[in-house]
Design an enzyme around this catalytic site. Structure first.
Site, PDB file in Angstrom:
ATOM      1  CG  ASN A 287      38.508 101.317  37.964  1.00 19.04           C
ATOM      2  OD1 ASN A 287      38.137 100.928  39.063  1.00 19.04           O
ATOM      3  ND2 ASN A 287      39.211 100.552  37.129  1.00 19.04           N
ATOM      4  CD1 TRP A 288      37.331 106.484  42.155  1.00 21.41           C
ATOM      5  CD2 TRP A 288      36.259 106.250  44.105  1.00 21.41           C
ATOM      6  NE1 TRP A 288      36.579 107.623  42.362  1.00 21.41           N
ATOM      7  CE2 TRP A 288      35.920 107.505  43.559  1.00 21.41           C
ATOM      8  CE3 TRP A 288      35.698 105.887  45.337  1.00 21.41           C
ATOM      9  CZ2 TRP A 288      35.036 108.394  44.186  1.00 21.41           C
ATOM     10  CZ3 TRP A 288      34.813 106.765  45.968  1.00 21.41           C
ATOM     11  CH2 TRP A 288      34.498 108.004  45.397  1.00 21.41           C
ATOM     12  CE  LYS A 289      42.697 101.042  38.068  1.00 19.30           C
ATOM     13  NZ  LYS A 289      43.895 100.733  37.310  1.00 19.30           N
TER      14      LYS A 289
ATOM     15  CG  HIS B   8      39.899  96.980  34.559  1.00 14.50           C
ATOM     16  ND1 HIS B   8      41.217  96.708  34.803  1.00 14.50           N
ATOM     17  CD2 HIS B   8      39.811  98.325  34.439  1.00 14.50           C
ATOM     18  CE1 HIS B   8      41.907  97.850  34.838  1.00 14.50           C
ATOM     19  NE2 HIS B   8      41.062  98.848  34.620  1.00 14.50           N
TER      20      HIS B   8
ATOM     21  CD  GLU C  87      44.025  97.171  37.187  1.00 14.39           C
ATOM     22  OE1 GLU C  87      43.095  97.318  37.987  1.00 14.39           O
ATOM     23  OE2 GLU C  87      44.743  98.119  36.789  1.00 14.39           O
TER      24      GLU C  87
ATOM     25  CD  GLU D 173      40.441 101.037  30.980  1.00 15.34           C
ATOM     26  OE1 GLU D 173      40.432 102.148  31.498  1.00 15.34           O
ATOM     27  OE2 GLU D 173      40.460  99.977  31.629  1.00 15.34           O
TER      28      GLU D 173
ATOM     29  N   GLY E  88      47.922 102.956  34.260  1.00 11.68           N
ATOM     30  CA  GLY E  88      48.730 103.178  35.454  1.00 11.68           C
ATOM     31  C   GLY E  88      50.207 103.365  35.167  1.00 11.68           C
TER      32      GLY E  88
ATOM     33  CB  SER F 290      48.149 107.275  31.657  1.00 12.87           C
ATOM     34  OG  SER F 290      48.739 106.186  32.348  1.00 12.87           O
TER      35      SER F 290
ATOM     36  N   GLY G  14      41.510 106.025  36.036  1.00 13.91           N
ATOM     37  CA  GLY G  14      41.972 105.321  37.236  1.00 13.91           C
ATOM     38  C   GLY G  14      42.632 106.294  38.195  1.00 13.91           C
ATOM     39  N   GLY G  15      43.946 106.404  38.122  1.00 17.05           N
ATOM     40  CA  GLY G  15      44.717 107.206  39.072  1.00 17.05           C
ATOM     41  C   GLY G  15      44.180 108.613  39.261  1.00 17.05           C
TER      42      GLY G  15
HETATM   43  C1  PEP Z   1      42.008 101.980  34.534  1.00 22.27           C
HETATM   44  O1  PEP Z   1      42.593 101.110  35.161  1.00 22.27           O
HETATM   45  O2  PEP Z   1      40.830 101.812  34.198  1.00 22.27           O
HETATM   46  C2  PEP Z   1      42.742 103.191  34.201  1.00 22.27           C
HETATM   47  C3  PEP Z   1      42.373 103.861  33.153  1.00 22.27           C
HETATM   48  O3  PEP Z   1      43.799 103.523  35.025  1.00 22.27           O
HETATM   49  P1  PEP Z   1      44.789 104.801  34.886  1.00 22.27           P
HETATM   50  O4  PEP Z   1      43.945 105.990  34.521  1.00 22.27           O
HETATM   51  O5  PEP Z   1      45.431 104.922  36.219  1.00 22.27           O
HETATM   52  O6  PEP Z   1      45.758 104.460  33.804  1.00 22.27           O
END
Ligand code: PEP
Length: 251
Positions: free
Chosen positions: A6-8, A92, A94, A164, A170, A210, A231-232
């Protein structure tokens, strides 16, 4: 196993192209792990052009529940299909937190995605307050039912759920493998109630929050963890590919 990035709202076009190309070139076909890249809408077509024909597929980060009309700034399932998307992330945290999405709106989108042949990656997860209050299982079960009740089972591999925990997204803080496994088993039993035990066994339940190369092996080796939503660590090829390799090991 499925690993989705997920590049957001990150990267510019050259960086998105470079990242997609690096990932595609590092993965030889055929692979037992499905890899899905979810860039910003503006890069979907370009990323699809780079990965088309490989084991890597493309997903969007959201979509509207209607197929066309006066919905300024929105995008529909058929539009996503027309630029090569096979998957779409829905609900998601967010989106729920900053854009007012609810279980009901997520359910409408899930139904529309299924109708148009997109694989929805339905996100659920409790907040820290809810976990500390001992409400995590109740909250997550409610989100699973809220997003999927009344949706016809779309078939093997055609529906994905991502657990999640909001407190792990994050933040660098990850659910322990035991905590994640317990919630994944709980989600699978909810799915069995909504569909059937056999169908629930064929729904990939991803962990997200994470996940990184250092913790991927321990998380992905849990029996009810069928992959990761990243994500990150998906914004650079090396850590993302290291997680894909962990998924290959976990088989
Ligand atoms: C996400 O937002 O879907 C996610 C898993 O982010 P991160 O890996 O950065 O926690």
């Amino acid at each position: 196993m499925l690993i989705a990035g997920n590049w957001k709202m990150n990267l510019d076009m050259p960086a998105a192209r470079h990242l997609a190309g690096s990932i595609r070139n590092s993965l030889e076909d055929p692979r037992p792990v499905e890899v899905v890249l979810c860039p910003a809408y503006a890069y979907l077509d370009a990323v699809y052009g780079l990965v088309h024909g490989s084991v890597v597929s493309v997903g969007a980060q959201n979509m509207h529940a209607q197929d066309a009309g006066a919905f300024t700034g929105e995008i529909s399932a058929s539009m996503l299909r027309s630029v090569g998307c096979s998957h779409v992330i829905l609900g998601h945290s967010e989106r729920r937190q900053y854009f007012g999405e609810t279980d009901a709106s997520v359910r409408e989108k899930v139904a529309q995605a299924v109708l148009f042949g997109l694989v929805p990656i339905v996100c659920v997860g409790e907040s820290l307050v809810e976990r500390d209050a001992g409400q995590a299982e109740r909250v997550v079960a409610g989100q699973v039912r809220g997003a999927l009740k009344g949706v016809a089972y779309p078939g093997k591999g055609r529906l994905v759920v991502a657990y999640e925990p909001v407190w792990a997204i994050g933040t660098g803080r990850t659910a322990s493998p035991d905590e994640a496994q317990a919630m994944h088993a709980h989600i699978r039993s909810e799915l069995a109630g909504l569909f059937s035990t056999g169908d629930a066994a064929h729904i990939d339940i991803l962990y997200g929050g994470s996940m990184k190369p250092e913790n991927a092996d321990d998380l992905l080796s849990q029996p009810d963890i069928d992959g990761g939503l990243i994500g990150g660590a998906s914004l650079q090829a090396d850590p993302f590919l290291a997680i894909v390799r962990a998924a290959m090991r976990a088989g």
